[in-house]
Design a protein around this motif. Sequence first.
Motif, mmCIF file in Angstrom:
data_model
loop_
_atom_site.group_PDB
_atom_site.id
_atom_site.type_symbol
_atom_site.label_atom_id
_atom_site.label_comp_id
_atom_site.label_asym_id
_atom_site.label_seq_id
_atom_site.Cartn_x
_atom_site.Cartn_y
_atom_site.Cartn_z
ATOM 1 N N ILE A 8 0.841 -1.187 0.000
ATOM 2 C CA ILE A 8 0.000 0.000 0.000
ATOM 3 C C ILE A 8 0.881 1.244 0.000
ATOM 4 C CG2 ILE A 8 -0.178 0.260 2.513
ATOM 5 C CD1 ILE A 8 -3.174 0.889 2.067
ATOM 6 N N ARG A 9 0.429 2.274 -0.694
ATOM 7 C CA ARG A 9 1.117 3.569 -0.688
ATOM 8 C C ARG A 9 0.086 4.621 -0.299
ATOM 9 N NH1 ARG A 9 2.735 5.410 -6.341
ATOM 10 N NH2 ARG A 9 0.609 6.221 -6.301
ATOM 11 N N TYR A 10 0.259 5.169 0.896
ATOM 12 C CA TYR A 10 -0.728 6.134 1.380
ATOM 13 C C TYR A 10 -0.616 7.483 0.680
ATOM 14 C CZ TYR A 10 -1.832 2.992 5.265
ATOM 15 O OH TYR A 10 -2.234 1.918 6.023
ATOM 16 N N LYS A 102 10.426 4.355 5.986
ATOM 17 C CA LYS A 102 9.018 4.530 5.631
ATOM 18 C C LYS A 102 8.088 4.450 6.835
ATOM 19 C CE LYS A 102 5.201 2.732 2.893
ATOM 20 N NZ LYS A 102 4.711 1.726 1.950
ATOM 21 N N SER A 103 8.311 3.499 7.713
ATOM 22 C CA SER A 103 7.404 3.315 8.846
ATOM 23 C C SER A 103 7.614 4.348 9.938
ATOM 24 C CB SER A 103 7.573 1.914 9.439
ATOM 25 O OG SER A 103 8.850 1.794 10.065
ATOM 26 N N GLY A 104 8.758 5.041 9.907
ATOM 27 C CA GLY A 104 9.075 5.983 10.970
ATOM 28 C C GLY A 104 9.661 5.320 12.199
ATOM 29 N N PRO A 292 3.505 14.347 4.080
ATOM 30 C CA PRO A 292 3.092 13.416 3.021
ATOM 31 C C PRO A 292 1.704 13.702 2.455
ATOM 32 C CG PRO A 292 4.114 12.231 4.819
ATOM 33 C CD PRO A 292 3.927 13.636 5.295
ATOM 34 N N GLN A 293 0.803 14.234 3.288
ATOM 35 C CA GLN A 293 -0.551 14.513 2.819
ATOM 36 C C GLN A 293 -0.620 15.770 1.956
ATOM 37 O OE1 GLN A 293 0.481 13.971 5.899
ATOM 38 N NE2 GLN A 293 -0.948 12.785 7.121
ATOM 39 N N ASN A 333 7.871 12.075 9.023
ATOM 40 C CA ASN A 333 7.843 10.655 8.710
ATOM 41 C C ASN A 333 6.744 10.389 7.687
ATOM 42 O OD1 ASN A 333 5.557 10.916 10.336
ATOM 43 N ND2 ASN A 333 5.864 8.965 11.368
ATOM 44 N N TYR A 334 6.630 9.159 7.242
ATOM 45 C CA TYR A 334 5.703 8.819 6.159
ATOM 46 C C TYR A 334 4.249 9.063 6.538
ATOM 47 C CZ TYR A 334 3.478 5.963 2.533
ATOM 48 O OH TYR A 334 2.691 5.518 1.500
ATOM 49 N N GLU A 335 3.905 8.851 7.802
ATOM 50 C CA GLU A 335 2.531 9.062 8.254
ATOM 51 C C GLU A 335 2.230 10.537 8.495
ATOM 52 O OE1 GLU A 335 0.042 7.077 8.584
ATOM 53 O OE2 GLU A 335 0.936 5.090 8.361
#
Length: 352
Positions: A8-10, A102-104, A292-293, A333-335
């Motif tokens: 998955i790629r958010y 990626k996960s932080g 990222p958003q 981070n990615y999230e």
Amino acid sequence: MKLKRLHIRYYPPGIFLDYEKGGQLRTKSIDLLNLTPDTDVNELLSDIRAAEPLITSSCAEQVKALICKLQEKVSQKDDRKFYLFRALQAHILPLTNVAFNKSGSSFITGSYDRTCKIWDTASGEELHTLEGHRNVVYAIAFNNPYGDKVATGSFDKTCKLWSAETGKCFYTFRGHTAEIVCLAFNPQSTLVATGSMDTMAKLWDVESGKEVSTLAGHFAEIISLSFNTTGDRLVTGSFDHTAILWDVSTGRSVFHVLTGHRGEISCVQFNWDCSLIATASLDKTCKVCFNPQGSRVLTASVDKTARVWCVNTGACLQALEGHSDEIFSCAFNYEGDTIITGSKDNTCRIWH
């Protein structure tokens, strides 16, 4: 062709397909850039299956579950405030850059002390010190989304490829004639691109450690570079005030040189669907990294603070204070729920 795994790629929304063809593992992406909370998941799944033969009935439910996860992410509100979680005395000399996996769960720091360090985000424990460069370690990156390798670029004119899990050095890439100041992995983690003060960018094969191509076309230092989401294009930004778009497979420039800035270009990046390229310049027209958003901008400054800004209104939402000297580097981070700041005060700070 045989499907091996789904990722998955958010940000931006999408799904990666790892598949085997001709005995080789390959990757392709399904971009879902128009996904909204109101999208009919069953209808979208039918469209995907009609267009992509790798998505068979046996994995349809898994794909549907991933789409639902992406929908949930798209609908989340972004009203987070960040608070200092931990301050780390990271290096004996000032930091140059910081980057998350990626996960932080871990992050890396580069420094004027000629080392790169890998850290556990939750505990603040130092996992590995990557030693071997003979000058400042300036450019650093994980091979996200995998996160099992680290690339470091140095003022010693070399780039090194390391195991993130053991700290072992796989290869030293030699060929630049001046300091390496930027680098990036392609999305498939098969190539590393390096940019240098020698006006050149180079592509290196991760598996063999050999140089793939030299990208020559700028007339001054290359300060920033970025792959698009499919990895077939690379954009470079230079102190010659221009950006160049390159074909990765041939190592040649495509289309025209991007001009218009009156000062040195300091950062280049593709937008979500890679239809646009954003350039930041020392002509003071733009300078920032995005979450990222894409809803927040994070800036680092010589005023010893980092600031979080709203993209829609331009308002400063929060100032992150506590460093005792100028902040060189900052990253989400990615999230988008954790920030790292790296400072000339030799520390890095983790903000949740």
